[in-house]
Design a protein around this motif. Structure first.
Motif, short mmCIF file in Angstrom:
data_model
loop_
_atom_site.label_atom_id
_atom_site.label_comp_id
_atom_site.label_asym_id
_atom_site.label_seq_id
_atom_site.Cartn_x
_atom_site.Cartn_y
_atom_site.Cartn_z
N HIS A 135 0.74 -1.32 0.08
CA HIS A 135 -0.34 -0.12 0.08
C HIS A 135 0.76 0.88 -0.78
O HIS A 135 0.26 2.75 0.20
N PHE A 151 -11.36 -1.71 6.72
CA PHE A 151 -11.86 -1.25 5.39
C PHE A 151 -12.52 -0.28 5.50
O PHE A 151 -13.43 0.35 6.61
N GLU A 207 -17.16 1.45 0.97
CA GLU A 207 -16.94 1.23 -0.18
C GLU A 207 -16.10 0.43 -0.37
O GLU A 207 -16.18 -0.97 -1.00
N ASP A 208 -14.74 -0.27 0.88
CA ASP A 208 -14.30 -1.28 0.76
C ASP A 208 -14.98 -2.17 1.33
O ASP A 208 -15.28 -3.14 0.49
N CYS A 264 -16.92 -4.72 -1.58
CA CYS A 264 -16.58 -5.34 -2.56
C CYS A 264 -16.65 -6.61 -2.11
O CYS A 264 -16.21 -7.92 -2.42
N SER A 269 -10.46 1.55 -6.64
CA SER A 269 -9.95 2.61 -5.83
C SER A 269 -8.83 2.61 -5.36
O SER A 269 -7.48 3.51 -5.19
N ASN A 270 -8.19 1.02 -5.17
CA ASN A 270 -7.31 0.84 -3.48
C ASN A 270 -6.94 -0.34 -4.18
O ASN A 270 -7.45 -1.23 -4.55
N LYS A 276 -6.89 -2.12 -1.23
CA LYS A 276 -7.96 -3.10 -0.27
C LYS A 276 -8.93 -3.63 -0.95
O LYS A 276 -9.38 -4.79 -0.97
N GLN A 277 -9.25 -2.93 -2.40
CA GLN A 277 -10.39 -3.15 -3.23
C GLN A 277 -10.08 -4.76 -4.10
O GLN A 277 -10.67 -5.61 -4.45
N ALA A 323 -10.07 -7.41 -2.19
CA ALA A 323 -10.74 -8.23 -1.23
C ALA A 323 -11.72 -8.63 -3.08
O ALA A 323 -12.66 -9.64 -2.69
#
Length: 639
Positions: A8, A143, A146-147, A150, A416-417, A419-420, A423
């Protein structure tokens, strides 16, 4: 274990800035000065893609990469002044020993070490300085809304919520204890508590091998835990009890200068990797789908009283170890074909993806649904109807679960990142397993489908096939019946495909109209059977005999009732031409058909005119329930 920031760091440039060589040099110098060993062939590096990691600077001359003495470890033992295994740290948290769980104590110790301003109290500062910041945490505990979307439909969505609730409870209890002991909690917060819990989940080892004979607890080994994970790395964890932990690379002669040197955390599924470490492996070979299931207490108690949990009474040749294993909250797993752990032992190929305990649960439910006495079913010769009901219940459960975890469509926009990204890797892997096993079970139903010809084995048919057979054998009755359908439901019966599409979407009251059509059809089948010189021996070698064979089988499973439903017998004349006899006989036939539909009908999705629709099917067979013609249940059906 892994540095979470390596996934990250591009999202937080300041973290990358902090990874200058002075931090690394301080860490390595502190480590070696205090008894740690680091191979001269490697160094600790930092970059945006891998974070802090271990890299070869030349060919490895030894399998030993790093050795961490017990004296440098971090655990709750550092607060326990009654022991001499590891150095003590001066901290008011020592007063909490015995009043706060050990794993929570080490969370608090990490927070204290991270935020304390008195250098004399900081025992691991060079190590702590290289730990990722809260803003770089990648596990679902961090998260946002939004995360979390997912993860919708996955087991991990709920598991994350449960873990957060547990952490919150542990934090609140820890606060109460610290406040009761007059410990200043100013530097502590839930965010830092959550940070420490994430550090432990992603980096800690268990104490069993280094400190045997004590209750297991999490323990950090500085520097050794910096190596990132690779599922293909060949490593050895060499623990010397009460002394040190050495990490060895068994394939060290294959490592070249500039290569990253990896640890291997052992085979782990993506849910464990994501929740504990903050990353996933695409196409993870050990991925399984977790499932939890128990019988309702009353049914389970009744089943145990009938000795259905005795190993000798477990059907299908399954492994019986589950009946004596302690039942806990741990899930069991659906396994796809080709899984490295292998599938489950079962004489029925379509159940080999399902854990024996789960199959047994559905088997008991099947006997309950069919109102059968377990004593009448021998484990080595279960009737096809019971097998089919077990299969149906299994399929319905997995199909229902698959509706909440659909296969993903191709994404047109980037994540978006990270994390997503991870996921979705986890979510899609779970969905693929679930839908693959659903398709395996569906393939068995497809094998039992019949569209034309004379069935010589158990079959499943919709009203479309039933009407086609009625038309072929009894055209005048079929014409009258179809006229009744057109008048009652407005469906076009001149084209089977069009009829299938129309009847699938119609409702009668609060239920599918096709259920009512089945009721009327079976009523007609019974009437025709009773009108046909009953009592004679029939050879089931033609279509007409197949219908009568089905009726005889259904009568053997559901005898004609003594109590009948009060209904308008004249209404049957719209569908059943030539019905003669008393009104009571008509009511009796209709009541029997209603009971049969209630017991044997089930919904199943099929494709009609390019659209998936839900049809109502019936399981039918000719003759006794003696193992089934052609042994359909023992065949390996391809999805």
């Amino acid at each position: 274990m892994p540095s979470l920031d390596h996934q990250h760091s591009q999202e937080n440039p300041q973290r990358e800035k902090s990874g200058d060589m002075s931090l690394v040099e301080r860490l390595v110098g502190w480590f070696k000065t205090n008894g740690g060993e680091l191979s001269p062939d490697v160094d600790i590096a930092f970059d945006a893609s891998s974070g802090y990691h271990c890299r070869a600077v030349r060919n490895l001359t030894s399998p030993v990469v790093a050795k961490c003495p017990l004296s440098l470890t971090v655990s709750h033992l550092n607060l326990d002044h009654t022991q001499s295994l590891v150095p003590h740290v001066e901290s008011p948290l020592a007063k909490c020993m015995g009043r706060i769980p050990n794993n929570v104590l080490v969370y608090l110790l990490l927070v204290e070490q991270r935020l304390h301003t008195d250098p004399s109290c900081l025992k691991w500062q060079p190590y702590i300085d290289c730990l990722p910041e809260p803003s770089l945490m990648m596990t679902p505990l961090w998260f946002d809304k939004e995360d979390m979307q997912c993860l919708a439909g996955t087991n991990l969505a709920r598991e994350t919520s449960v873990k957060l609730d547990k952490l919150s409870e542990e934090w609140n209890q820890a606060k109460e204890v610290m406040e009761s002991l007059d410990i200043d909690i100013t530097i502590f917060s839930f965010e830092w508590f959550r940070w420490a819990a994430t550090i432990i989940s992603s980096r800690a080892f268990i104490s069993t091998h280094i400190i045997p004979g004590q209750e297991t607890f999490p323990i950090l080994f500085p520097v050794v835990d910096i190596l990132n994970h690779s599922p293909t790395a060949k490593v050895e964890w060499d623990f010397h009890p009460f002394e040190d932990f050495t990490l060895k690379i068994l394939s060290h002669d294959e490592v070249r200068p500039g290569d990253e040197v990896y640890n291997n955390y052992a085979p782990k599924q993506n849910d464990e990797l994501l929740l504990g470490y903050g990353f996933c492996i695409p196409d993870n070979p050990v991925e399984q789908f977790a499932i939890k299931m128990r019988l309702p207490p009353q049914i389970e108690q009744a089943a145990r009283s009938m000795k259905m949990f005795e190993p000798s009474n477990i059907p299908f040749g399954m492994d019986t170890s589950f009946v004596t294993a302690e039942l806990n909250e741990e899930p069991e797993y659906l396994r796809p074909k080709g899984h490295p752990f292998g599938r489950y032992e079962n004489r029925l190929p379509f159940f080999r993806a399902i854990p024996p305990r789960i199959v047994h649960t559905f088997f008991i439910q099947a006997l309950t649904n069919l109102n059968l006495n377990p004593a009448d079913n021998q484990p080595d010769s279960i009737p096809p109807r019971v097998i089919f009901e077990t299969l149906l219940l299994t399929y319905e459960a997995i199909d229902k679960r698959s509706q909440t975890l659909r296969l993903s469509l191709n994404r047109s926009s980037p994540f978006s990142n990270n994390k997503q990204k991870y996921a979705i890797i986890y979510r899609d892997g779970q969905a693929k397993i679930l839908h693959a096993i659903r398709d395996e079970l569906k393939a068995v139903f497809n094998t039992l489908r019949i569209h034309d010809g004379v069935p010589q084995r158990p079959v499943i048919i919709s009203t479309t096939e039933a009407l086609a057979r009625l038309t072929a054998e009894f055209p005048s009755y079929a014409a009258h019946f179809k006229a009744g359908l057109e008048g009652q439901y407005g469906v076009d019966v001149s084209n089977w495909s069009r009829y299938s599409a129309d009847i699938a979407v119609l409702e009668a009251g609060e239920q599918p109209a096709e259920l009512s059509v089945w009721n009327l059809l079976l009523c007609l089948f019974l009437v025709l059977y009773q009108k046909d010189n009953s009592g004679t021996t029939r050879e089931y070698d033609g279509f007409r005999q197949a219908i009568f064979g089905w009726v005889e089988y259904l009568l053997s499973q559901t005898p004609l009732p003594t109590n009948v439903t009060d209904m308008d017998a004249e209404a049957l004349q719209d569908f059943v031409l030539g019905l003669t006899g008393s009104e009571a006989e008509a009511e009796r036939a209709y009541t029997w058909a209603d009971e049969v539909v209630d017991k044997f009908a089930f919904p199943l999705v099929e494709e009609v005119q390019g659209e998936e629709v839900q049809r109502i099917y019936m399981y039918l067979q000719i003759g006794s329930d003696d193992g089934g013609v052609n042994g359909w249940m023992y065949q390996d059906h391809e999805a």
